[in-house]
Design a protein around this motif. Sequence first.
Motif, PDB file in Angstrom:
ATOM      1  N   ILE A 238       0.851  -1.195   0.000  1.00 54.70           N
ATOM      2  CA  ILE A 238       0.000   0.000   0.000  1.00 54.70           C
ATOM      3  C   ILE A 238       0.885   1.243   0.000  1.00 54.70           C
ATOM      4  O   ILE A 238       1.789   1.373   0.828  1.00 54.70           O
ATOM      5  N   ARG A 239       0.622   2.145  -0.913  1.00 58.32           N
ATOM      6  CA  ARG A 239       1.395   3.399  -0.989  1.00 58.32           C
ATOM      7  C   ARG A 239       0.549   4.617  -0.622  1.00 58.32           C
ATOM      8  O   ARG A 239       1.057   5.725  -0.514  1.00 58.32           O
ATOM      9  N   SER A 240      -0.726   4.427  -0.434  1.00 56.03           N
ATOM     10  CA  SER A 240      -1.616   5.536  -0.125  1.00 56.03           C
ATOM     11  C   SER A 240      -1.376   6.041   1.299  1.00 56.03           C
ATOM     12  O   SER A 240      -1.192   5.251   2.236  1.00 56.03           O
ATOM     13  N   THR A 241      -1.394   7.361   1.474  1.00 56.94           N
ATOM     14  CA  THR A 241      -1.291   7.961   2.807  1.00 56.94           C
ATOM     15  C   THR A 241      -2.669   8.204   3.416  1.00 56.94           C
ATOM     16  O   THR A 241      -2.769   8.729   4.526  1.00 56.94           O
ATOM     17  N   ARG A 242      -3.708   7.793   2.687  1.00 56.35           N
ATOM     18  CA  ARG A 242      -5.080   8.067   3.142  1.00 56.35           C
ATOM     19  C   ARG A 242      -5.689   6.909   3.918  1.00 56.35           C
ATOM     20  O   ARG A 242      -6.838   6.991   4.354  1.00 56.35           O
ATOM     21  N   VAL A 243      -4.938   5.820   4.068  1.00 54.53           N
ATOM     22  CA  VAL A 243      -5.447   4.674   4.817  1.00 54.53           C
ATOM     23  C   VAL A 243      -4.423   4.249   5.860  1.00 54.53           C
ATOM     24  O   VAL A 243      -3.246   4.599   5.796  1.00 54.53           O
ATOM     25  N   ARG A 244      -4.907   3.453   6.813  1.00 54.86           N
ATOM     26  CA  ARG A 244      -4.050   2.865   7.835  1.00 54.86           C
ATOM     27  C   ARG A 244      -4.390   1.379   7.942  1.00 54.86           C
ATOM     28  O   ARG A 244      -5.559   0.991   7.842  1.00 54.86           O
ATOM     29  N   ALA A 245      -3.376   0.575   8.178  1.00 52.03           N
ATOM     30  CA  ALA A 245      -3.560  -0.866   8.370  1.00 52.03           C
ATOM     31  C   ALA A 245      -3.395  -1.182   9.852  1.00 52.03           C
ATOM     32  O   ALA A 245      -2.374  -0.835  10.455  1.00 52.03           O
ATOM     33  N   VAL A 246      -4.399  -1.846  10.428  1.00 50.43           N
ATOM     34  CA  VAL A 246      -4.407  -2.146  11.863  1.00 50.43           C
ATOM     35  C   VAL A 246      -4.560  -3.662  12.028  1.00 50.43           C
ATOM     36  O   VAL A 246      -5.486  -4.259  11.450  1.00 50.43           O
ATOM     37  N   PRO A 247      -3.678  -4.313  12.797  1.00 48.16           N
ATOM     38  CA  PRO A 247      -3.816  -5.765  12.998  1.00 48.16           C
ATOM     39  C   PRO A 247      -5.175  -6.126  13.593  1.00 48.16           C
ATOM     40  O   PRO A 247      -5.711  -5.400  14.434  1.00 48.16           O
ATOM     41  N   LEU A 248      -5.717  -7.253  13.139  1.00 47.75           N
ATOM     42  CA  LEU A 248      -6.977  -7.734  13.693  1.00 47.75           C
ATOM     43  C   LEU A 248      -6.757  -8.347  15.073  1.00 47.75           C
ATOM     44  O   LEU A 248      -5.727  -8.979  15.333  1.00 47.75           O
ATOM     45  N   ALA A 249      -7.724  -8.159  15.939  1.00 39.03           N
ATOM     46  CA  ALA A 249      -7.709  -8.793  17.255  1.00 39.03           C
ATOM     47  C   ALA A 249      -9.030  -9.553  17.431  1.00 39.03           C
ATOM     48  O   ALA A 249     -10.096  -8.961  17.262  1.00 39.03           O
ATOM     49  N   PRO A 250      -8.967 -10.868  17.734  1.00 43.97           N
ATOM     50  CA  PRO A 250      -7.750 -11.640  17.936  1.00 43.97           C
ATOM     51  C   PRO A 250      -6.972 -11.835  16.631  1.00 43.97           C
ATOM     52  O   PRO A 250      -7.540 -11.705  15.546  1.00 43.97           O
ATOM     53  N   ARG A 251      -5.689 -12.137  16.772  1.00 42.45           N
ATOM     54  CA  ARG A 251      -4.823 -12.298  15.599  1.00 42.45           C
ATOM     55  C   ARG A 251      -5.381 -13.395  14.691  1.00 42.45           C
ATOM     56  O   ARG A 251      -5.683 -14.501  15.137  1.00 42.45           O
ATOM     57  N   THR A 252      -5.502 -13.067  13.436  1.00 42.17           N
ATOM     58  CA  THR A 252      -6.030 -14.006  12.443  1.00 42.17           C
ATOM     59  C   THR A 252      -5.043 -14.080  11.291  1.00 42.17           C
ATOM     60  O   THR A 252      -4.537 -13.054  10.839  1.00 42.17           O
ATOM     61  N   THR A 253      -4.749 -15.280  10.817  1.00 45.06           N
ATOM     62  CA  THR A 253      -3.755 -15.453   9.766  1.00 45.06           C
ATOM     63  C   THR A 253      -4.325 -16.213   8.579  1.00 45.06           C
ATOM     64  O   THR A 253      -5.348 -16.901   8.689  1.00 45.06           O
ATOM     65  N   ILE A 254      -3.650 -16.090   7.460  1.00 47.02           N
ATOM     66  CA  ILE A 254      -3.983 -16.854   6.257  1.00 47.02           C
ATOM     67  C   ILE A 254      -2.721 -17.534   5.765  1.00 47.02           C
ATOM     68  O   ILE A 254      -1.610 -16.969   5.868  1.00 47.02           O
ATOM     69  N   THR A 255      -2.854 -18.751   5.275  1.00 47.05           N
ATOM     70  CA  THR A 255      -1.703 -19.526   4.806  1.00 47.05           C
ATOM     71  C   THR A 255      -1.519 -19.340   3.311  1.00 47.05           C
ATOM     72  O   THR A 255      -2.477 -19.408   2.542  1.00 47.05           O
ATOM     73  N   GLY A 256      -0.287 -19.089   2.914  1.00 49.20           N
ATOM     74  CA  GLY A 256       0.059 -19.012   1.500  1.00 49.20           C
ATOM     75  C   GLY A 256       0.760 -20.288   1.063  1.00 49.20           C
ATOM     76  O   GLY A 256       1.504 -20.908   1.835  1.00 49.20           O
ATOM     77  N   SER A 257       0.504 -20.696  -0.160  1.00 53.36           N
ATOM     78  CA  SER A 257       1.040 -21.966  -0.643  1.00 53.36           C
ATOM     79  C   SER A 257       1.656 -21.832  -2.030  1.00 53.36           C
ATOM     80  O   SER A 257       1.259 -20.977  -2.826  1.00 53.36           O
TER      81      SER A 257
END
Length: 278
Positions: A238-257
């Motif tokens: 992400i290069r936009s300065t108009r958004v923010r990324a906030v970790p989800l609580a509880p921590r949730t993950t996705i697996t890449g393959s």
Amino acid sequence: MELRALRYFVTVADELHFGRAAERLHIAQPAVSRQIAGLERELGERLFDRSPRRVRLTAAGHRVLAAARDALAAADRVRTAAAGPRGVMRIGTAAGVTARLERGIDALRAQSPAFEVKLVDLPQAARLTALRQGEIDLALARGVAAAPGVRVLSAWTEPLYAVVSARHPAAGREAVGVAELADGDLRVPDPSVAAVLREAGVPVRPDRPAGTVPDTIVEVGSDPRTWAVLPADQVAEIRSTRVRAVPLAPRTTITGSVVVPNDLPHTCAAATRAAFGD
């Protein structure tokens, strides 16, 4: 005689267990049994002694195993020769994996520099179909545990982030729960992310279909009531300065393959998995 039957035979011989062989091949066990039975009929020899407690190679099975390994190795050499001195590796890509692609390609080239790369951008379902049909050589995918006709190798894990407008009250938080964002309009551009959220027990009902990740970022940045969920690798781009990324609580993950053809030799599959993994 089909190469597929020989590959199934070698896999069962390696595992001495039809169930484990089927898991390794990512196919149903009856399909393995049918291929072995067909090979035995074609050869006129019993290749395995089967009992409820164990599977063993017969004397004929031991003889055929060496020849089968030679045949499969020869087939791999034919594929390499057909590709010429400088082959092409066709990779089906996922959104937001630029850095991972660059690292993976560099790692593979360190082992075998003589190949060119062609990146193929397809939706995930079409990506796996293209791999099954031999139109690409490997694919990167998220949220896929198994798929028919291909081998899925878990290679990395990404935490999921809520992406909100910089004007959103949660923009400066260290973490945010989905329930706190429930009043907003959710965008999930990657269906595999939505599936993972549901499996984790997170109530997800995208308010309308999302477009591409860049378009979603623009929408979120333009409207504080809109929010999205993205994996970490996509967030990093992400290069936009108009958004923010906030970790989800509880921590949730996705697996890449890394997804490869079923008949790719084990050593090649392992090297590919390591190249694109964490």
